[in-house]
Design an enzyme around this catalytic site. Structure first.
Site, PDB file in Angstrom:
ATOM      1  N   ASP A 200       0.826  -1.212   0.000  1.00 31.62           N
ATOM      2  CA  ASP A 200       0.000   0.000   0.000  1.00 31.62           C
ATOM      3  C   ASP A 200       0.859   1.260   0.000  1.00 31.62           C
ATOM      4  O   ASP A 200       0.611   2.194  -0.764  1.00 31.62           O
ATOM      5  CB  ASP A 200      -0.985  -0.015   1.180  1.00 31.62           C
ATOM      6  N   ASP A 228       0.791  -9.964   3.044  1.00 31.44           N
ATOM      7  CA  ASP A 228      -0.257  -9.668   4.023  1.00 31.44           C
ATOM      8  C   ASP A 228      -1.660  -9.714   3.422  1.00 31.44           C
ATOM      9  O   ASP A 228      -2.645  -9.794   4.157  1.00 31.44           O
ATOM     10  CB  ASP A 228      -0.032  -8.274   4.640  1.00 31.44           C
TER      11      ASP A 228
END
Ligand code: FBP
Length: 695
Positions: A200, A228
């Protein structure tokens, strides 16, 4: 006896068999290197173009519009295959290009195939195009450390895990100086495009770079990477554009294989609780997938704990016309009680063993801890901003850090406007164990994130669990159930009548399969007292051996083995799902570049469906950005996806929780996922979470 003359070591090392079995390369690696993943249908055509797909809408924030004006109006782009476009299209598509690619953040299995896909597509379009790999992450861009990729380099890493080809790093291009140096590198290498393969934060970086380099004509494309699994993109109407980041499936399967083996061990040796911490800095996606893959006895899901509501407290507060904020979200203490409950119930049916899965980021979802993390992150960031030196170098020792905090608490008493660290915070912080203080004060990463992998989450939770189990043991609540047939056999061997001893020793003698020693019997002394009181034996008589043995077997010893699954799974060779996914992501990246896109993230739609239905797309990054607290300040970042507690996958795990705890007589319900298999058909086609969420 004749002594056999041993062969010299030189000769031995020269032996063909020795050479074969000690070579760095084995058959699995050769098979992986030689295999070319299948291409999505659109890539079977010679050319691709992009079609804007206006069916997707985004809630665009003001800050994103202000900061990223050049790319904020980007739309979702669908990749389409074409056979014979006009000559000018062909010329532009096949022009000679220089493309730079960087890995950013933690490794994720499949990264090498992103490079392979991009490399194959770029070279197919124009043999003279150059693909550069920046070394050691974004530092490679800033310092212009790059290597031109060749067939040999790329072929060495096809379908193999890790980021070894060009390595990775966590530097962020977040200052004017770093941006200027990056631009300089692009000029020197005459780059047409930069590809950022990252999570991200790195895709956030990609958006800012795309904005900055727009006028220079340098395209920037992101690729959703992270084990993740927290880059999942939906539009404002909930339509899925990217169901999961690459690397997630492999890491989860790798963890699940090891944890599945521990389930087998636990059910065989029947003496340990295996405590397994699994990576996932914030979201519990990996733990959820591991639960589905292994059916471990207890799996914590952070998002579920945060959602907990203490109904009694809420009612009480409502009656008093107030709001009790502590009633929302589970406390560490409450969580430890729940785990103890599962352990005690399993012990009652003779199972003083099992497997617990704890997500590394679970503490982020515990209110009281979250408050500390935010406060300390703000304090550290503020210190670093206003001093020449870094907080951690200035206060290398815990006691120095605690002193600094004490000073802040003092300041809060003198200055009412200073609220970030008050006396109460300081008092509370000082009573938590030293290793946990150390963990909470640990250095933040370059994005300002708290580094959960450095904290012994499992130790904190299991410390509380052990303390409470001791209390339950003293109270006579935590006992190991004794199988009735075993008890009877043992007594009959000593020619004793089980039915006269049974009701005196056990609280459930009449109707249970597993017998539980009465809570009042917590020692040999209290056992004897009970037997004497009921006149089963005389005061001077010894307790019969079989009775004493049975009692001893009922006393639990809570023994644990702790394991951490993270770096091992990150380094695993990718599953077929990740191999195919990433190779096609690489092809998508080239298609976006060849069609002049920038500020887009390459993705594959319909990952939850059969491969024939996979659809390569470009997702606009800027409209996905929102404001989030980082380093104590609000920053524009790409939103992380956490586990949706209303999703099918979570609801199913929740519904099967009791079954997998298996706190009843009989076998456990473990599932054996087995190792990752590159060939053969026995592995599932995609993460189970994805399969379930798509139903
Ligand atoms: P990315 O988000 O960069 O992909 O990294 C994920 C991760 O593997 C987390 O699961 C873990 O908390 C962290 O990296 C560990 O970081 P480090 O490699 O710096 O120890």
């Amino acid at each position: 006896m004749p002594v056999k003359k041993s062969v010299s070591i030189e000769k031995l090392l020269d032996n063909a068999k020795v050479k074969g079995v000690t070579d760095n390369i084995n058959r699995e690696v050769i098979e992986r290197r030689e295999s070319i993943p299948p291409k999505c249908g659109v890539f079977l055509k010679d050319y691709t173009m992009l079609n804007e797909d206006l069916d997707y809408n985004f809630d665009i924030g003001k800050e994103a519009t202000k900061s990223l004006p050049k790319i904020i109006k980007n739309k979702v782009q669908k990749v389409i295959g074409i056979d014979s476009p006009d000559e000018s299209f062909k010329k532009e598509y096949c022009k000679r290009r220089n493309i730079g690619l960087v890995f950013s953040g933690g490794p994720a299995p499949g990264g090498h195939n992103v490079i392979a896909g991009l490399y194959d597509a770029a070279k197919k379009a124009n043999q003279n195009s150059k693909i550069y790999g920046f070394l050691l992450g974004p530092d490679g861009i800033i310092e212009n450390e790059a290597v031109e990729l060749t067939d040999d380099i790329v072929d060495t890493y096809r379908n193999l895990g890790g980021f070894g080809m060009i390595k990775t790093g966590r530097t962020k291009i977040d200052t004017d100086e770093k941006m200027a140096l990056s631009r300089e590198t692009c000029k020197q290498l005459e780059l047409d495009a930069i590809v950022i393969v990252g999570g991200d934060d790195s895709n956030t970086n990609a958006a800012f770079l795309a904005q900055e380099m727009f006028e220079d004509g340098i395209q920037v494309i992101g690729v959703p990477k992270t084990i993740d699994g927290d880059i999942q993109v939906r539009d404002a109407d909930g339509q899925v554009l990217c169901a999961i980041s690459f690397g997630f499936h492999t890491a989860a399967r790798s963890f699940a294989n090891s944890i599945g083996n521990l389930c087998t061990d636990s059910g065989s040796d029947v003496k340990y609780w295996h405590i397994c911490k699994v990576m996932g800095r914030v979201a519990s996606h990996l733990a959820l997938e591991v639960a589905l893959q292994t059916h471990a006895n207890i799996t914590l899901i952070g998002e579920d704990l945060a959602d907990y509501k203490d109904k009694e407290r809420i009612k009480r507060a409502e009656k008093e016309n107030t709001v009790d904020y502590t009633a929302y979200g589970m406390t560490l203490r409450h969580l430890s009680r729940l785990i103890c409950n599962g352990i005690v119930r399993r012990a009652a049916v003779g199972k003083n063993h099992g497997v617990i899965v704890i997500p590394e980021g679970v503490l982020e979802f515990i209110n009281e801890i979250q408050v500390f993390i935010i406060k300390l992150s703000t304090i550290i960031a503020e210190y670093n901003r206003s001093h020449d030196t870094n907080f951690h170098s200035h206060f290398p020792l815990r006691k120095d850090k605690l002193n600094y905090l004490r000073g802040l608490a003092r300041r809060s008493r003198e200055d009412e406007s200073f609220t970030v660290w008050n006396t109460r915070d300081d008092d509370l912080f000082n009573v938590i164990p030293a290793f946990f203080q150390e963990g909470l004060l640990t250095e933040r990463d370059s994005h300002g994130n708290f580094q959960f992998s450095q904290v012994e989450t499992d130790k904190i939770i299991m410390g509380l669990v052990k303390d409470y189990l001791n209390i339950l043991k003293e109270k006579g609540v935590y006992k190991i159930g004794i199988k009735k047939s075993y008890y009877k056999k043992a007594l009959q061997k000593e020619e004793l009548d089980p039915d006269s001893f049974g009701p005196v020793i056990f609280k459930n003698y009449i109707d249970a399969d597993f017998l539980l020693v009465k809570p009042s019997i917590v020692s040999i002394k209290t056992l004897k007292k009970a037997l004497v009181r009921e006149c089963i034996i005389d005061k001077d008589e010894k307790i019969p051996v079989s009775i004493e043995n049975i009692y001893k077997k009922s006393v639990p010893n809570f023994k644990t083995q702790t394991h951490f699954y993270g770096y091992d799974g990150r380094g695993n060779d990718p599953t077929r799902f990740d191999c195919n996914y990433t190779y096609n992501l690489g092809l998508t990246v080239f298609s976006l570049i060849a069609n002049k896109a920038t500020g887009q993230m390459a993705a594959i739609k319909n990952l939850d469906l059969d491969f024939s239905k996979w659809e390569p797309v470009g997702i606009p990054i800027a409209p996905l950005m929102h404001l989030e607290e980082r380093k104590g300040k609000l920053a524009l970042v790409l939103e992380k996806s956490i586990v949706d507690i209303n999703s099918n996958s979570f609801r199913i795990v929740k519904a099967l929780r009791e079954k997998w705890l298996a706190a009843e007589p009989g076998e456990d319900n473990y599932r054996r996922p087995g190792p990752i298999r590159f060939t053969g058909k026995s592995e599932e086609d995609r993460p189970i979470t994805l399969e379930l969420n798509a139903i």
